[in-house]
Structure formats: structure tokens, C-alpha cells
Design a protein around this motif. Structure first.
Motif, PDB file in Angstrom:
ATOM      1  N   ARG A  71       0.784  -1.121  -0.109  1.00 30.03           N
ATOM      2  CA  ARG A  71      -0.030   0.003  -0.055  1.00 30.03           C
ATOM      3  C   ARG A  71       0.939   1.072  -0.098  1.00 30.03           C
ATOM      4  N   MET A  72       0.401   2.389  -0.750  1.00 34.09           N
ATOM      5  CA  MET A  72       1.221   3.593  -0.790  1.00 34.09           C
ATOM      6  C   MET A  72       0.193   4.751  -0.973  1.00 34.09           C
ATOM      7  N   ILE A  73       0.284   5.801   0.142  1.00 31.49           N
ATOM      8  CA  ILE A  73      -0.279   6.952  -0.113  1.00 31.49           C
ATOM      9  C   ILE A  73       0.602   7.944  -0.392  1.00 31.49           C
ATOM     10  N   THR A  74       0.283   8.699  -1.497  1.00 28.80           N
ATOM     11  CA  THR A  74       1.284   9.659  -2.169  1.00 28.80           C
ATOM     12  C   THR A  74       0.613  10.981  -2.476  1.00 28.80           C
ATOM     13  N   PRO A  75       0.896  12.034  -1.545  1.00 28.64           N
ATOM     14  CA  PRO A  75       0.579  13.347  -1.735  1.00 28.64           C
ATOM     15  C   PRO A  75       1.853  13.872  -2.532  1.00 28.64           C
ATOM     16  N   PHE A  76       1.240  14.808  -3.549  1.00 27.79           N
ATOM     17  CA  PHE A  76       2.042  15.455  -4.565  1.00 27.79           C
ATOM     18  C   PHE A  76       1.780  16.802  -4.730  1.00 27.79           C
ATOM     19  N   PHE A  77       2.741  17.496  -5.494  1.00 27.81           N
ATOM     20  CA  PHE A  77       2.694  18.808  -6.066  1.00 27.81           C
ATOM     21  C   PHE A  77       3.194  18.769  -7.408  1.00 27.81           C
ATOM     22  N   ARG A  78       2.290  19.143  -8.289  1.00 27.30           N
ATOM     23  CA  ARG A  78       2.666  19.234  -9.833  1.00 27.30           C
ATOM     24  C   ARG A  78       2.633  20.883 -10.433  1.00 27.30           C
ATOM     25  N   HIS A  79       3.803  20.993 -11.085  1.00 25.33           N
ATOM     26  CA  HIS A  79       3.785  22.334 -11.667  1.00 25.33           C
ATOM     27  C   HIS A  79       3.614  22.045 -13.363  1.00 25.33           C
ATOM     28  N   TYR A  80       2.754  22.641 -14.069  1.00 27.69           N
ATOM     29  CA  TYR A  80       2.480  22.509 -15.323  1.00 27.69           C
ATOM     30  C   TYR A  80       3.336  23.709 -16.267  1.00 27.69           C
ATOM     31  N   PHE A  81       3.929  23.027 -17.267  1.00 27.21           N
ATOM     32  CA  PHE A  81       5.022  23.803 -17.989  1.00 27.21           C
ATOM     33  C   PHE A  81       4.495  24.747 -19.026  1.00 27.21           C
ATOM     34  N   THR A  82       3.385  24.493 -19.541  1.00 25.06           N
ATOM     35  CA  THR A  82       2.633  25.610 -20.503  1.00 25.06           C
ATOM     36  C   THR A  82       1.361  25.682 -20.238  1.00 25.06           C
ATOM     37  N   PHE A  96       6.751  14.518  -5.130  1.00 29.18           N
ATOM     38  CA  PHE A  96       5.972  13.427  -4.350  1.00 29.18           C
ATOM     39  C   PHE A  96       6.575  13.243  -2.830  1.00 29.18           C
ATOM     40  N   LEU A  97       5.794  12.705  -1.986  1.00 28.34           N
ATOM     41  CA  LEU A  97       6.278  11.940  -0.826  1.00 28.34           C
ATOM     42  C   LEU A  97       5.363  10.689  -0.616  1.00 28.34           C
TER      43      LEU A  97
END
Length: 165
Positions: free
Chosen positions: A70-81, A93-94
């Protein structure tokens, strides 16, 4: 009291206007007995935060499987366009993951449970149709930071299908 009600209404309506996505990783489901669900909330057109939940149903004797159960993955994404249909992103991600590590002592194989946290990065691309249908492909790698029984490397790969609302 009226001012408080107005502030609460504005606060709630700001969330209802924001774009959100839900998706499932069909790549993992087809290649392995693994399900990964993702929720993503857009802060602005170029940034989002989200969380993924991975559940591994593959047996431990399988040759091709994730180490994590099992894995819970909070993330932050930056879109380049700023393209509304096709976009590329980078992600930090963590991943909080649990599983079993195979341990051999005096010729006897046993399994030791572990829980660890992985810090990692990934890159990907996303297509969003005008009707809200989403296809995303991403790949990345993380490193478990805290435990000695956990695997060192944590993969983050996927082919997600979902819906933006």
C-alpha cells in the motif's frame, strides 16, 4: 452574523469553481494486480496538489510486482505550458508506503513488515478533452528515507484515465 455567512459562502464557492480531477491507473491494473486512484485539485492553471492511493493485490511470490503493498502519495505538480488540452508537468511527491521485506536467516525465509516514507520526483504529460476526459502518462523515482527493512527505490509510474470536473 451576515458577514460571517457571506465569508463562508465566498470560501465554499471558491472551491466549487476550482478544477478537480479523479483518475485510475489502468496501466498498473492491466500489467499487475494493482489499483491506484488519484485525486488532483488545481490551485491555478499551472499548479496542482493531489493524492494517490495504491493498493497491491499481487501475491508476494510473483516475479513482477511492486514491493509496496500500500502507498499513499501526496504530490505537487507544476505544469509547464498554458495549453488547455496537452500539457507537460513535473512533480514532487512524498510516498508513505508499507509492505513486506524478505529476510533469510540460517536458510529460513521469513517476511518483515515495514513502513517508510519516500521522497521523489516524476515527469509526465496530460491530455484533457473538451468534455473533461483525461489521459495522463507519468514516470518517476523516489527514495525511501527512514527504514532499513524497506526497499531503497520506490517507482512512480502510471497511465491514468479519468475525468476533470
Amino acid at each position: 452574523m451576515k458577514k460571517l455567512l457571506i465569508v463562508i459562502t465566498i470560501f465554499i464557492s471558491s472551491f466549487s469553481q476550482a478544477q478537480q480531477e479523479v483518475s485510475v491507473d489502468l496501466g498498473d491494473a492491466l500489467a499487475m494486480k494493482t489499483l491506484e486512484f488519484t485525486y488532483e485539485y488545481y490551485i491555478n492553471p499551472q499548479s496542482s496538489v493531489g493524492v494517490s492511493a495504491l493498493f497491491n493485490f499481487e501475491g508476494r511470490t510473483s516475479d513482477f510486482r511492486y514491493n509496496e503493498d500500500r502507498m499513499i502519495t501526496p504530490f505537487f505538480r507544476h505544469y509547464f505550458t498554458n495549453n488547455q488540452n496537452w500539457n507537460y508537468f513535473g512533480e514532487v511527491f512524498l510516498g508513505v508506503n508499507t509492505g513486506e521485506d524478505e529476510v533469510e536467516i540460517d536458510g529460513v525465509t521469513s517476511y518483515e513488515d515495514y513502513t517508510d516514507g519516500a521522497l521523489g520526483v516524476s515527469i509526465g504529460s496530460k491530455y484533457v478533452s473538451s468534455g473533461g476526459f483525461v489521459v495522463a502518462i507519468h514516470g518517476g523515482i523516489g527514495r525511501n528515507m527512514f527504514g532499513s527493512a524497506s526497499p531503497i527505490i520506490v517507482p512512480r509510474v502510471g497511465v491514468n484515465l479519468g475525468y476533470r470536473f
